[in-house]
Design a protein around this motif. Structure first.
Motif, mmCIF file in Angstrom:
data_model
loop_
_atom_site.group_PDB
_atom_site.id
_atom_site.type_symbol
_atom_site.label_atom_id
_atom_site.label_comp_id
_atom_site.label_asym_id
_atom_site.label_seq_id
_atom_site.Cartn_x
_atom_site.Cartn_y
_atom_site.Cartn_z
ATOM 1 N N PRO A 22 37.120 37.511 44.164
ATOM 2 C CA PRO A 22 38.020 38.664 44.096
ATOM 3 C C PRO A 22 37.646 39.673 45.174
ATOM 4 C CG PRO A 22 36.913 38.219 41.964
ATOM 5 C CD PRO A 22 36.258 37.383 42.987
ATOM 6 N N PRO A 23 38.577 40.507 45.602
ATOM 7 C CA PRO A 23 39.956 40.593 45.094
ATOM 8 C C PRO A 23 40.944 39.760 45.895
ATOM 9 C CG PRO A 23 39.515 42.475 46.489
ATOM 10 C CD PRO A 23 38.249 41.671 46.492
ATOM 11 N N ILE A 28 45.917 36.088 46.853
ATOM 12 C CA ILE A 28 46.581 34.959 47.522
ATOM 13 C C ILE A 28 47.152 34.000 46.484
ATOM 14 C CG2 ILE A 28 46.244 32.984 49.042
ATOM 15 C CD1 ILE A 28 46.140 35.643 50.497
ATOM 16 N N ALA A 29 46.375 33.729 45.445
ATOM 17 C CA ALA A 29 46.868 32.836 44.386
ATOM 18 C C ALA A 29 48.125 33.405 43.739
ATOM 19 C CB ALA A 29 45.774 32.621 43.339
ATOM 20 N N GLY A 30 48.138 34.719 43.540
ATOM 21 C CA GLY A 30 49.325 35.335 42.952
ATOM 22 C C GLY A 30 50.544 35.174 43.834
ATOM 23 N N SER A 31 50.356 35.341 45.136
ATOM 24 C CA SER A 31 51.492 35.199 46.049
ATOM 25 C C SER A 31 51.986 33.765 46.123
ATOM 26 C CB SER A 31 51.111 35.690 47.452
ATOM 27 O OG SER A 31 50.153 34.833 48.053
ATOM 28 N N TRP A 36 43.774 30.165 40.432
ATOM 29 C CA TRP A 36 42.655 30.611 41.251
ATOM 30 C C TRP A 36 41.359 30.274 40.532
ATOM 31 C CZ3 TRP A 36 39.712 34.892 39.207
ATOM 32 C CH2 TRP A 36 38.575 35.180 39.958
ATOM 33 N N VAL A 37 40.367 29.771 41.279
ATOM 34 C CA VAL A 37 39.037 29.523 40.722
ATOM 35 C C VAL A 37 38.012 30.160 41.650
ATOM 36 C CG1 VAL A 37 39.725 27.375 39.570
ATOM 37 C CG2 VAL A 37 38.746 27.290 41.881
ATOM 38 N N ALA A 38 36.863 30.479 41.108
ATOM 39 C CA ALA A 38 35.816 31.106 41.905
ATOM 40 C C ALA A 38 34.846 30.103 42.494
ATOM 41 C CB ALA A 38 35.045 32.118 41.045
#
Length: 305
Positions: A22-23, A28-31, A36-38
């Motif tokens: 994050p952030p 990017i995953a939202g767009s 999303w994974v860390a």
């Protein structure tokens, strides 16, 4: 291949996951309307495209992971800071307890790189400046390398000319020049600046935890002293600069703006302690000027200051 953010959003990526911290990675995953994974170990099996978001270390880890575990996977690399150019490089550098492990091959080159210019203003100024020094190191060490041929030197000389017009700091144009410098340097070699950075990063992090001792910071700190050493030690620096339309004095004057005397004084004791390892580093052995044991005296006496 380089995509704009719009091209990334419009591309048919199939089953896609974003990996990163994050952030920025969650944004990017939202767009992209995808998970999303860390951590790379959290990736699902059913996957067509991996989008890695981060700095050089994060991108290199993803490059290596793909080769080892999912060689057919499409890899899209989005750099959040300039300097390493990992998003455009066939080199993957892994860090194992301070020991650098370098892998080279076209299989490590991401399929696509994508730049988000707005990330530039989110970079802390000190890290942005360090990244600029890393870009300069790739460009100049690649240009001076004994492994560089004339077409590559012409390419890098043009790039160096452009870099002279860029302000040291938060300018989104550094993203593109970082990618270009790293890709060009990968076709020749690096030199003593990288040899020093490879050997000093771990001990400085361990012994002076309050400092910024990342790879880019060390390249930025030592690029000016090493280039002064290269110029004094041989006429190669001045001869090549003149042959390709570069002003050697102007280059060194520009690089001097990156030099931090306080940081240098803090790093110098570790350089003394690890000079033997620095001499043995493969990057040092490919420096444009032969680095002998007695060269430590040059850096000790701060001849360049």
């Amino acid at each position: 291949m380089c995509w704009s953010p719009r091209e990334l959003a419009d591309a048919d990526l199939g089953a896609v996951v974003v990996v990163g911290s994050p952030p920025r990675a969650p944004r990017i995953a939202g767009s992209l309307r995808c998970p999303w994974v860390a951590d790379l170990n959290q990736l699902p099996q059913d996957l067509d495209t991996l989008v890695v978001v981060g700095g050089g270390r994060r991108i290199d880890q993803a490059k290596w992971w793909r080769v080892q575990h999912r060689p057919g996977l499409r890899l899209v690399a989005i750099a959040t800071i300039w300097g390493s150019g990992a998003e455009n490089s066939p080199i993957a550098v892994l860090d194992h307890d301070g020991v650098k492990e370098i892998h080279l091959g076209e299989q490590y080159l991401p399929d696509v790189r994508c730049t988000f210019p707005e990330f530039a203003q989110e970079i802390p100024l000190s890290l942005a400046r360090s990244g600029c020094g890393d870009v300069w190191t790739h460009a100049l060490e690649g240009f001076l390398s004994p492994l560089a041929d004339r077409p590559l030197r012409e390419e890098l000389a043009a790039l160096i000319g452009d870099l002279l017009g860029l302000p040291i700091g938060r300018d989104p144009r550094w993203f593109e020049y970082s990618a270009l410098a790293c890709a060009a340097q990968a076709r020749s070699s690096v030199g003593l600046v990288h040899g020093i950075a490879h050997q000093l990063e771990a001990p400085l992090r361990a012994n002076q935890a309050d400092g910024n001792w990342g790879h880019a910071a060390l390249c930025s700190l030592f690029i000016y002293p090493v280039m002064c050493f290269n110029r004094q030690g041989s006429d190669r620096f001045a001869t090549l600069a003149a042959a390709f339309g570069l002003d050697a004095d102007g280059l060194l004057a520009h690089l001097s703006t990156l030099f931090d005397p306080v940081g240098y004084d803090r790093a110098l004791p570790e350089l003394r302690r690890h000079w033997a390892e620095t001499l043995r580093d493969p990057s040092t052995r490919l420096n444009s000027v032969l680095v002998r044991p007695g060269a430590l005296d040059y850096f000790d006496r701060r001849v360049f200051a």
